[in-house]
Structure formats: C-alpha cells, structure tokens
Write an enzyme that holds these catalytic residues in place. Structure first.
Site, PDB file in Angstrom:
ATOM      1  N   LEU F  75       0.820  -1.278  -0.158  1.00  0.00           N
ATOM      2  CA  LEU F  75      -0.033   0.182  -0.139  1.00  0.00           C
ATOM      3  C   LEU F  75       0.919   1.193   0.032  1.00  0.00           C
ATOM      4  O   LEU F  75       0.421   2.469   0.332  1.00  0.00           O
ATOM      5  CB  LEU F  75      -1.058  -0.060   0.985  1.00  0.00           C
ATOM      6  CG  LEU F  75      -1.807  -1.400   1.050  1.00  0.00           C
ATOM      7  CD1 LEU F  75      -2.833  -1.269   2.357  1.00  0.00           C
ATOM      8  CD2 LEU F  75      -2.813  -1.382  -0.235  1.00  0.00           C
ATOM      9  N   CYS F  76       1.982   1.228  -0.048  1.00  0.00           N
ATOM     10  CA  CYS F  76       2.991   2.239  -0.236  1.00  0.00           C
ATOM     11  C   CYS F  76       2.809   3.157  -1.523  1.00  0.00           C
ATOM     12  O   CYS F  76       2.602   2.357  -2.730  1.00  0.00           O
ATOM     13  CB  CYS F  76       4.375   2.006  -0.383  1.00  0.00           C
ATOM     14  SG  CYS F  76       5.283   1.961   1.237  1.00  0.00           S
ATOM     15  N   HIS F  77       3.046   4.546  -1.524  1.00  0.00           N
ATOM     16  CA  HIS F  77       2.771   5.073  -2.577  1.00  0.00           C
ATOM     17  C   HIS F  77       4.100   5.189  -3.593  1.00  0.00           C
ATOM     18  O   HIS F  77       5.107   5.207  -2.896  1.00  0.00           O
ATOM     19  CB  HIS F  77       2.409   6.658  -2.292  1.00  0.00           C
ATOM     20  CG  HIS F  77       1.111   6.750  -1.653  1.00  0.00           C
ATOM     21  ND1 HIS F  77       0.768   6.420  -0.409  1.00  0.00           N
ATOM     22  CD2 HIS F  77      -0.145   7.214  -2.423  1.00  0.00           C
ATOM     23  CE1 HIS F  77      -0.652   6.894  -0.146  1.00  0.00           C
ATOM     24  NE2 HIS F  77      -1.056   6.951  -1.366  1.00  0.00           N
ATOM     25  N   MET F 113       9.206   4.053   5.012  1.00  0.00           N
ATOM     26  CA  MET F 113       9.309   2.846   4.718  1.00  0.00           C
ATOM     27  C   MET F 113      10.489   2.483   3.696  1.00  0.00           C
ATOM     28  O   MET F 113      11.251   1.790   3.650  1.00  0.00           O
ATOM     29  CB  MET F 113       7.963   2.578   4.015  1.00  0.00           C
ATOM     30  CG  MET F 113       6.995   2.314   4.812  1.00  0.00           C
ATOM     31  SD  MET F 113       7.281   1.710   6.355  1.00  0.00           S
ATOM     32  CE  MET F 113       7.503  -0.140   6.002  1.00  0.00           C
ATOM     33  N   GLU F 114      10.756   3.772   2.872  1.00  0.00           N
ATOM     34  CA  GLU F 114      11.896   3.581   2.191  1.00  0.00           C
ATOM     35  C   GLU F 114      13.412   3.613   3.133  1.00  0.00           C
ATOM     36  O   GLU F 114      14.143   2.830   2.733  1.00  0.00           O
ATOM     37  CB  GLU F 114      12.219   4.947   1.186  1.00  0.00           C
ATOM     38  CG  GLU F 114      11.345   4.906   0.104  1.00  0.00           C
ATOM     39  CD  GLU F 114       9.596   5.133   0.420  1.00  0.00           C
ATOM     40  OE1 GLU F 114       9.383   5.494   1.470  1.00  0.00           O
ATOM     41  OE2 GLU F 114       8.885   4.946  -0.584  1.00  0.00           O
ATOM     42  N   ASP F 128      23.832 -12.373   3.649  1.00  0.00           N
ATOM     43  CA  ASP F 128      24.046 -13.025   2.562  1.00  0.00           C
ATOM     44  C   ASP F 128      25.525 -13.533   2.179  1.00  0.00           C
ATOM     45  O   ASP F 128      25.931 -14.647   2.071  1.00  0.00           O
ATOM     46  CB  ASP F 128      23.492 -12.728   1.414  1.00  0.00           C
ATOM     47  CG  ASP F 128      23.604 -13.560  -0.076  1.00  0.00           C
ATOM     48  OD1 ASP F 128      23.292 -14.513   0.060  1.00  0.00           O
ATOM     49  OD2 ASP F 128      24.116 -12.862  -1.200  1.00  0.00           O
TER      50      ASP F 128
END
Lengths: 163, 163, 163, 163, 163, 163
Positions: F75-77, F113-114, F128
């Site tokens: 739901l992120c723009h 969020m970024e 990793d």
C-alpha cells in the site's frame, strides 16, 4: 578540481541530494551504433518494410528500458520521463545501424542516463534478434551527444573537456 | 541461407520454442570498454584502492543487470544463471577501462545476452559515476568474445563469419 | 468436493508445494478480444501493414508480460517459459481484434496464467495506443481455450464443468 | 480526423511528449467482471467472510499492479499514483464477480491505463486462485467507466463516440 | 579457516559458480518479530478476524517478496521456489507478532535468503500498515531457524558456531 | 482514537488518497543492526579496507532497494527519492554492525518505509555474504529513529507513544 559527486567526503557512495535543485526542463540526446555483416544489414532493412521488424522491436525495448534506468544504475534518481523517442539510421558504407535517442523530463536531475540506457538496450535487442545469423556484430561509439537544462546548462559532444 | 529465428514464417515475433533443446552447459564471454580523459581515469583508479570505488559499484550493477536480461530484451528466455564474474582492466594508452564478463548456465538456451547486458550496464554505471567530471566518455568495442555449449557449439570472435 | 488449493487447512494463503510434482511438458492456449468503433479498427489494420504498428507493439508487450506473471499474480510460481507466441485475428462483423496466446514450459506447474496474462496485456496495449481516438473500447471473452500436461492432463473450454 | 498519438509523423512509436501539459487532478474509473460456476462463486463468498480470502488477495494484487502499469504497457508514462481503491460486487444471477477500480493522480497524463491494469490483474488473480476448481471462468466487459482531468476533460462510457 | 565465498581470490565480488553443484531438495525456515504497543496489537488481532486484515496483506507481500530475492540481494542466484508458507503467532506478553517462513526448492543453491527476505517484508508491511498509530514499533530477532539440503546438509539455530 | 488508515470504513485495503496533501520536504532516519561471531566481524572489517568489501556491496543493495519500496510494500505510494545515504558503525562489544539510513523527498507522503526497507536489505546483504561462515547471525533493533515533514511534523524514537 572537481570530484566524483556520487561519493561523500569519506568516499562512501550515496544517492546525491537533489532536494534543493530547481525543477527545470531537461533534455538529453544520446547516440550509438552496431556494425555487422552486409547480409545481416540487408535482412534487417528488408524486415523493417515488410515483416520481421527488428528495428520496431528494438525501439519498444529501448523505450521500456529508459523507464528502468534507476533500477539498473545504482545511484540514479527515479524520475518521471515526459518524452522518449528514437531514430534509426543506416550507414551502408560501414554496414551499421545508428541509433539516436532523445529523452526529456522536468525535474531536479538530468536524463542523460535514461537516453544512454535506451541506446544500449536498442543495440542489445538488435544483437539478440540477429545473433543467430551474425554473432560477430560490434556495438560502439555510444555517447552523449548533447544535454540541456539544470545548473550546468547546455553541453554538446566535441566541445567536451574535463569539467 | 539462414533467417532471423525470432520471427515465425509470417514474420511475426515470438519467443522461440526451446522446449526440445537439450540442457547443456553454456558459457559466454563478452567485452566492452569506455574511454575517457586521462584525469578521469586517474580518479577512478585512485578510488578503487582507497575510497569512491567506482569499479566495485559497476561490478555489482553488472551482476544485478545480468539477472534482468530477459526483462530488458523482449524475446530472451528467462533462465537461471549459475555463474557471473567480471574483470576490469585499464588501457593507460587509450585512457580506457576494459570490462570482460563471463556468464554460465545449464539449460536449453545460451547466455550471450546476459554477458553483453552485464557489460553494457557496467559501462553505463562507470559513465554515471564520472559524468559530473567528464561527460564526453565514449563506450565501444562491445562484443561477444566467445561462447560454448548448445547445438552450435564453440564460437570465438575473429573467426566470425555470416553463419 | 474440491477446494481452493491456494489456501491451507486454516484458510491461509500459501504458494502451493509443487516440489513433488513431476516435470512434464505443459502447454496452455488463452484467448481474448477487444471491440471498438469501425474506424478505429481500420486505423489499426492500416497501421499493421505500413506504419503505426499497433499489433506489433502489443505482441511485444504481451511476450514481456508473460515473463512477469509470477510478479503480478501473488501465488504463482516462478517458471522458465520455453515458448510464447501470439496470433491476432480480425472479426470485421464485430469490429473486434481477437488475440490467441500459446505458452509452453517443462516443469512442475502449468502455464495457464502466463497465457492469460499475455492476452490481458496485449489487449491493454491495444487500448492504450487507440484510446486517444476511441475510449469506449471493451475487452472481453478472455478465457483459457485449452491446456495439457501435468497430473490433470488435457482440458478444453466448452467441456468445462466444475472440477 | 484524429490519429493515433503514440506514433510520430513517420509512423514510429514514441513516448508522447507531455512536457508542456498542465498538471491537473486526474481520476479514472474502470470496470470488469469474471463469470464462473455457481459453486465457485459460493466458495469465494464463503471465503471472504471467514478464511481463504480470494477477494482480499485480488485486491492487493490489483493495487500492486496499478503501480507497474508503465512497466507493462510500453508507451505509458511513469507516474505517481495518489490513490487506488477497488470495490467488488457480486452478480448472483450471472454468477459473476464485478470489480470497479478508481485511480487518481495529479500530473500531466491520465490514469486510465492504471485503472484498467488493476482491473485485469484483479480478475486474473481470482482466476488463478479458483482455477483448480473451475478452469472455464470467463473475464469480460472490461472497460473504462469514466475519467476526468486533463485537456479532454470529463468522459463517461455510454456517451462514447469516435473522438 | 573458511572465507567469504562471494569474493574471488583477488577480493572481487562474483556470483559464485554453482554449475557443478547437485540439484537437491532444499528447505529453509526463518523467523522474525515486531513488537508494538498493546493497543496496536489489539487492533491487528481484531482486524484479522473481521476487517482490516493486516496479517493477510503482510502474508501476500512476503510471498511476493520471496520471489524477488535475487533482485534485491546482489549476489543471490535466481531460483524457482517450489513452496512458500508463513505462520503468524502472537506473543501477548511481549506485545509482539512473530513470523515464521518456510521456503523450498529443488536446485543447486539454498533458499535461506528467500525465507529471510520474506520475513523482513512481512514485518515491514505490518509496520507500514500500523505506523499511523504506532511509529515506535521495533523489528528484531530475525534469523535463520534451520535449513536442510545441499552439501552442508542440516543446520539448526542454537547449534550455531563459526563454520 | 485513531485507526489504521490503510483500510476504508468497510475494512477494505486501499492506497490512501494523498491527492490533497501538501508537498513538503520529508526526511526519515532508520536504524538496524546485525550481530555475529567475533571472527565474522573481523573478516568484514578486514575486507572493507582492502578487498572483499561486504559493506560497500550492502550499501549499494540498500540504495537500490529503497527505490523498490513501493514495489515491495503493497500500500506504499510510489515516490521520487531525492536523497539516500547509509552509515555503517561497528559495535565491537556486541560483535555487531549497525546501519543508519537517511532518506529524503519532497512530496505528499513520508519516506519512513524507504529508510526501513534500505536498512533491512543492507542487513540481509551482509547476512548473505557472510552466511557461508556464520549462519547464526541475528538481525534486530530495526526501527525508525526520526522523521520530519508532513502534517504530523517531527517525531523521534523514545518519545514514542500510541498516536
């Protein structure tokens, strides 16, 4: 002397801060070519008129690739292209196809990488579609022809010097 | 005479049927270079040892791009690469950086496009990181050096002729 | 009675375990159409022969979209397509363009979603390219025509019943 | 008479120049439906209330797909959606699920393709999740219902005519 | 002593050659949790039963992210997952939601990164959906629980030691 | 009391309408760490100075991931980042590497969020690259440190309470 702006003072990579740059109209024009066997070129040119449209497909691949530039080039800013167009020309003496791409946006960063990425993917797509008959094709002379907009203003190849 | 296999008999593009091809070990090696101002090359070489590691970033961008090849080149088959490596060399006379990429897989299709795509994105990333000081850099001599595996077997550049 | 396999016993979505399924040759054929004004259809057909090749571009978009299926449909397994081809036909009475897509792979899961996704994106691309002259185009009759391979074997539309 | 704006005068595809278009508030509403066996519809409706939430998953897939529109449709401009919402309705007589999507942005280009792409992927996701019990589902009546904003202003389906 | 396998002898990153590794059945299980205000947890738990299904959406985001692992983690090999499932549990004492992901494939490389990536994106999606009420949520204890398959065989957390 | 804004009144997920929000300068700073065996940390620190540059690669992966946030989080723009930078620190007592990410944009939605996505992918990339020697590494304390811009203004961790 200038420095590589993609690194901070301690030498670490970052996505350069463009938050304070003005939104200006940006244009970039890039160029590249692919040379091949004479027969391969004939096949491509025949196809463009009738069927087996190599250049039409390369054009679409290039436009789509220009939109993926910031996904491919690590420190590129995402931006909203407002225009992308390609022109293919033939150099029959050199048995090569030349590709010129024009990209535009209005924003705080330039669109040089978008134009160059489109050129590269156009050439790669031509290579892919013809490699079954001519694996020895060579891509070259890939460069920025000109750009405008932004703080550094206009630039044209040939007037190039260390900035 | 051969024809362009990415088109069917009516000239329409398709993703070639490789369902009946054997899974063989495939290797491709591709090459390309970017030439620049002497001072730009010095900055890159300085950075690789200490900070501002242009080539380290180009290497990562290239490996990631090789995995996106079938997303970039319309008629490429998706495939699972088993190996990707890059080598950068410097040609101090030509003021250029040379990039050689090796790709491998075991499958029904070759990995030439993956190697060439990685070369192109390596060069583009170098261009991007240095364009603030040298917009006139030129990318060229981008080609397949050799490939092996598959029905057509071994091929080396220089032995190239219309297939 | 059967149940929706994309949910586990507690009703939670998962990517179904196909680790124990055999690798078989899978084929799927899907269909769809887009209806439009008579004049729009004329423009498309004119372009396919000469310039403004709407269907050629839709074909490329569809092939590329088939490779993105597992990225678009949440519970689809990633798979390596071995063949994708499209056919466009014209229904002059209905003023519509029909699109048939064939996809193939050898693996543990079917390629029905890849064929349907390609159909949808072909139709969407036609819509996009013609919407400036005809916003009222309607896409429909989008369905699986047949599939083969896997444990459930052959299936053809029309013989459809609740499984 | 109008022409297909995605081609230049020589018939070559390009990403249309929107650099001079005003940033206006854009809205698009698109529609589509998928018809199925009565028992399949019952399973979906049962799940939405309790477990096995087919429509909840289709909704998420559709919102995510709307963000990928310019990656799927070759000549679409990238744009920053400011709103996406979906509504599902049931037509018990036709044994079908109807999907209506609303998309919005403020910018130089419309969001019709984003709304239509979201509808298509919502329907495809429903198909995917139910195909194990009903392969004969058919998707149709997929169309733009209305759009507003931009130079061409308001448009509603049913008032459609060749523009 | 062992070394970091993602670098060659000269210290340069590469995608490790797995061409000679056997295709074995691989399983990985990863874990992580997000702690929050008691009221936030109540809202999430209420939603899962009725409406506003935060965990259902996080589950879909996680499954989709597992398929993007090789696109996110530079030196990861692309691979075809055969199974992905998630379980959410609630720790009411710690006001946290725990997420356990299981991934599987049959191939030459493990699926640990796919499981961990899915956990991270599940937690990020929960954060995103609840940040309007609780920006102070903390994600932690993210780790591999166990893996099997491949040359190194079985491994379980807690038995961990420098390999 | 507040509610989860990613759901409408009927509890259905949507991409929240931000069309009426002002474009303001947004900054977010996020944090996370990964703890490991002492020997693993030594290997990483040795590499950063000389060869096998784990942190340099994690930095690039994180910057690239920040650009994929709206593709990962349903739901992120989508938004155009104007700045991304990372800082790595070492906590020798805890045998852990700490990562702090700063993201910026000018727009109608925040960049929390970024920043968090970049932290997660930085940590995953470190995992990793070192998992061949230390599978038991644990990622934790991943959180927003502060954010500014937008209607809710400044926020700092520690001052956190249910909003």
């Amino acid at each position: 002397m200038n420095k590589l702006t993609h690194f901070d003072e301690s030498g670490q990579a970052h996505m350069v801060n463009v938050g304070n740059k003005a939104n200006t109209h940006r244009i970039a024009i890039a160029f590249g070519q692919i040379s091949m066997q004479a027969q391969t070129l004939e096949m491509i040119l025949a196809g463009s008129h009738k069927k087996g449209d190599v250049l039409g497909i390369a054009r679409i691949a290039a436009i789509q690739a220009s939109k993926k530039t910031s996904d491919l080039i690590p420190l590129c800013h995402p931006l909203a292209l407002t225009h992308v167009s390609l022109e293919f020309d033939t150099d029959l003496n050199a048995n090569s196809i030349c590709c010129t791409v024009r990209t535009e946006t209005t924003g705080p960063t330039g669109v040089e990488m978008e134009a160059l990425t489109a050129v590269q993917v156009a050439l790669l797509t031509i290579y892919d579609m013809c490699k079954a008959v001519d694996r020895g094709m060579v891509m070259g002379d890939i460069k920025l022809l000109e750009k405008s907009g932004g703080k550094s203003g206009e630039w044209k190849a040939g007037e190039s010097k260390l900035i």
